[in-house]
Design an enzyme around this catalytic site. Structure first.
Site, mmCIF file in Angstrom:
data_model
loop_
_atom_site.group_PDB
_atom_site.id
_atom_site.type_symbol
_atom_site.label_atom_id
_atom_site.label_comp_id
_atom_site.label_asym_id
_atom_site.label_seq_id
_atom_site.Cartn_x
_atom_site.Cartn_y
_atom_site.Cartn_z
ATOM 1 N N PRO A 273 -0.992 -12.827 -8.392
ATOM 2 C CA PRO A 273 -0.828 -12.943 -6.937
ATOM 3 C C PRO A 273 0.610 -12.681 -6.498
ATOM 4 C CG PRO A 273 -0.865 -15.130 -7.919
ATOM 5 C CD PRO A 273 -1.106 -14.145 -9.039
ATOM 6 N N ARG A 311 6.590 -2.930 7.190
ATOM 7 C CA ARG A 311 5.127 -3.024 7.189
ATOM 8 C C ARG A 311 4.467 -2.542 8.488
ATOM 9 N NH1 ARG A 311 2.426 -7.051 6.751
ATOM 10 N NH2 ARG A 311 0.877 -6.188 5.345
ATOM 11 N N CYS A 342 16.344 5.163 14.820
ATOM 12 C CA CYS A 342 16.011 6.357 15.586
ATOM 13 C C CYS A 342 14.734 7.007 15.076
ATOM 14 C CB CYS A 342 17.176 7.337 15.551
ATOM 15 S SG CYS A 342 18.649 6.566 16.222
ATOM 16 N N GLU A 343 13.627 6.346 15.301
ATOM 17 C CA GLU A 343 12.297 6.831 14.938
ATOM 18 C C GLU A 343 11.333 6.235 15.960
ATOM 19 O OE1 GLU A 343 11.322 8.726 12.346
ATOM 20 O OE2 GLU A 343 13.168 8.704 11.162
ATOM 21 N N TYR A 370 6.688 -8.343 0.825
ATOM 22 C CA TYR A 370 6.872 -6.932 1.170
ATOM 23 C C TYR A 370 7.726 -6.800 2.440
ATOM 24 C CZ TYR A 370 3.157 -6.883 -2.229
ATOM 25 O OH TYR A 370 2.424 -7.122 -3.355
HETATM 26 C C1 LIG Z 1 1.116 -5.174 -5.947
HETATM 27 C C2 LIG Z 1 0.386 -5.650 -7.134
HETATM 28 C C3 LIG Z 1 0.013 -6.992 -7.250
HETATM 29 C C4 LIG Z 1 0.231 -8.002 -6.146
HETATM 30 O O1 LIG Z 1 -0.590 -7.746 -5.058
HETATM 31 P P1 LIG Z 1 -0.673 -8.802 -3.846
HETATM 32 O O2 LIG Z 1 -1.579 -8.147 -2.884
HETATM 33 O O3 LIG Z 1 0.696 -8.984 -3.319
HETATM 34 O O4 LIG Z 1 -1.228 -10.075 -4.399
HETATM 35 C C5 LIG Z 1 -0.579 -7.393 -8.423
HETATM 36 N N1 LIG Z 1 -0.815 -6.524 -9.438
HETATM 37 C C6 LIG Z 1 -0.481 -5.219 -9.351
HETATM 38 C C7 LIG Z 1 -0.755 -4.323 -10.494
HETATM 39 C C8 LIG Z 1 0.128 -4.739 -8.204
HETATM 40 O O5 LIG Z 1 0.430 -3.441 -8.108
#
Ligand SMILES: *Cc1c(COP(=O)(O)O)cnc(C)c1O
Length: 414
Positions: A273, A311, A342-343, A370
């Site tokens: 996670p 995001r 500037c976008e 993120y």
């Molecule tokens: C990005 C990623 C995660 C984490 O994903 P979440 O959506 O932030 O929980 C876990 N494993 C892999 C291989 C990933 O690329």
């Protein structure tokens, strides 16, 4: 406990966010230690040993965040040697690290082997051969899981869906058994696991359970051939509530997953996670620079942009935006909240009802995952500072970049 209004002031734990903005400037990332810990425990209490949790470092890789999790016994899912070095620096254990990513270099493999990481999550047959070679040069066997693409629809944004045939990740299910046979035949590869990661920000857990069934069938087939798969890693992807969504019940999901997997004996389960641990534990504070009434729209111009929080621009992601002080007398109006970059794609929110005036501080909510990790210096903007609040104390966990930092390493021609 975490982000809440008290006496009309938004707080992180017991710290007033408006005061942090004044003290440290904006844009400013602020995290709650208590909430990160609570989010971790929501997973760990339903995931008894020997099952393992590996926090996905790319969601938020600040050393202090990693250290808080390492102290709770976390393992880590990394996608680069940079992330591996961060984990080690933050006190994480190499043997609890799994290394994901589609394009690992030989140098990255060598470093990870030297540290003795727990598992390489290999994403292609070509990568398998390279890892076999590098491990041979080091006179060791590399512990390997193969990432399989179970071809289930994660029902999420196309940019964060990773488990469909059309995605670049993993090995197609049709080719998986052959890839495992090949891995088992290589002298410097020790096949120990199978993994998948079907996407991110999943609000429904049914696709995870479908993917688990597909993976379990594969593991049973492989075991019947004598390929002893000892762990199944179901990746990350559990979503959080950005707007009005209902986020999955972690306990129910983890319990359901463990029960599904009981049909295979002696199988250790792993999860990776990221967002669900840090997403709701962070906010981005930004100052209103100007209000600009247009002929069609009103703009609220703020000092954080797409370089600070990508995001909204990248995924059309929705983040709640709230004034850190309520009832200031400003009237609530409909604004497009846009940044200084500037976008045209530089925005934090479209068509939002917000009561704020020039100079007021806003909090962009659920920015802990993120957020900072995707930030850049585009438009020569120094990256924001990061603060971690614990109780009544605010700790600087990353200083704001200086202007000099912007051209560090650059040189004029002689
Ligand atoms: C990005 C990623 C995660 C984490 O994903 P979440 O959506 O932030 O929980 C876990 N494993 C892999 C291989 C990933 O690329």
């Amino acid at each position: 406990m975490s982000f809440h209004y008290e006496q009309q002031q938004l707080r992180a734990e017991s710290v007033v966010l408006g005061e942090l903005a004044q003290r440290f400037g904006t844009p400013l990332y602020v995290y709650s230690k208590a909430l990160i810990e609570a989010n971790w425990r929501a997973f760990s209490e339903h995931w008894p040993s020997p099952h393992q949790l590996c926090y996905a470092v790319k969601a938020n890789s600040n050393l202090a965040v990693l250290n808080v999790l390492a102290k709770l016994g976390a393992g880590f899912d990394i996608v680069s040697v940079g992330e591996l070095e961060r984990v080690i620096k933050a006190g994480g254990e190499a043997k609890k690290v799994v290394f994901s990513g589609v394009a690992k270099s030989a140098a990255e493999m060598a470093t990870a082997l030297n540290y003795g990481i727990g598992c390489f999550n290999v994403e292609s047959v070509a990568e398998l051969h390279r890892l076999n070679e590098v491990a041979g040069e080091h006179g060791v066997q590399a512990p390997v899981s193969l990432r399989v693409n179970p071809n289930v629809d994660a029902q999420t944004h196309p940019y964060i869906a990773t488990g469909l045939r059309a995605n670049k990740f993993g090995i197609a299910m049709e080719q998986a058994a052959d890839a495992f046979r090949e891995a088992a035949s290589l002298p410097n590869i020790n096949v120990i696991g199978a993994d998948c990661h079907i996407g991110s920000q999943l609000l429904n857990t049914a696709p995870f359970l479908d993917a688990a069934d597909i993976m379990l069938n594969l593991i049973m087939e492989l075991r019947s051939e004598g390929i002893e798969i000892s762990h199944l890693d179901m990746g990350g992807g559990v979503g959080i509530a950005y707007q009005q969504e209902q986020s999955p019940d972690i306990g129910a999901y983890l319990t359901a997953l463990r029960e599904r997997c009981e049909r295979v004996d002696n199988l250790t389960l792993m999860l990776e996670p990221g967002r669900a641990i840090v997403g709701n534990a962070g906010v981005l504070l930004t100052k209103v620079e100007y209000l600009k009434p247009g002929s069609e729209k009103q703009f609220m111009l703020v000092d954080a942009g797409m370089n600070d929080l990508l995001r909204p621009s990248l995924y059309q992601a929705w983040h709640d935006i709230k004034p850190v002080k309520q009832a200031t007398g400003a009237s609530s109006q409909l604004y497009d909240v846009v940044g200084p970059v500037c976008e045209t794609g530089d925005f934090l929110g479209h068509a939002r009802h917000i009561a704020a005036e020039q100079g007021d501080i806003l909090a962009v909510m659920n920015a802990g995952a993120y957020g900072f990790t995707m930030s850049s210096n585009y438009n020569s903007r120094p990256r924001a500072a990061e603060i971690m609040v614990s109780g009544a104390t605010a700790h600087v966990i990353r200083e704001r970049e200086t202007l000099q930092d912007l051209w560090k390493g650059e040189q004029l021609l002689p």
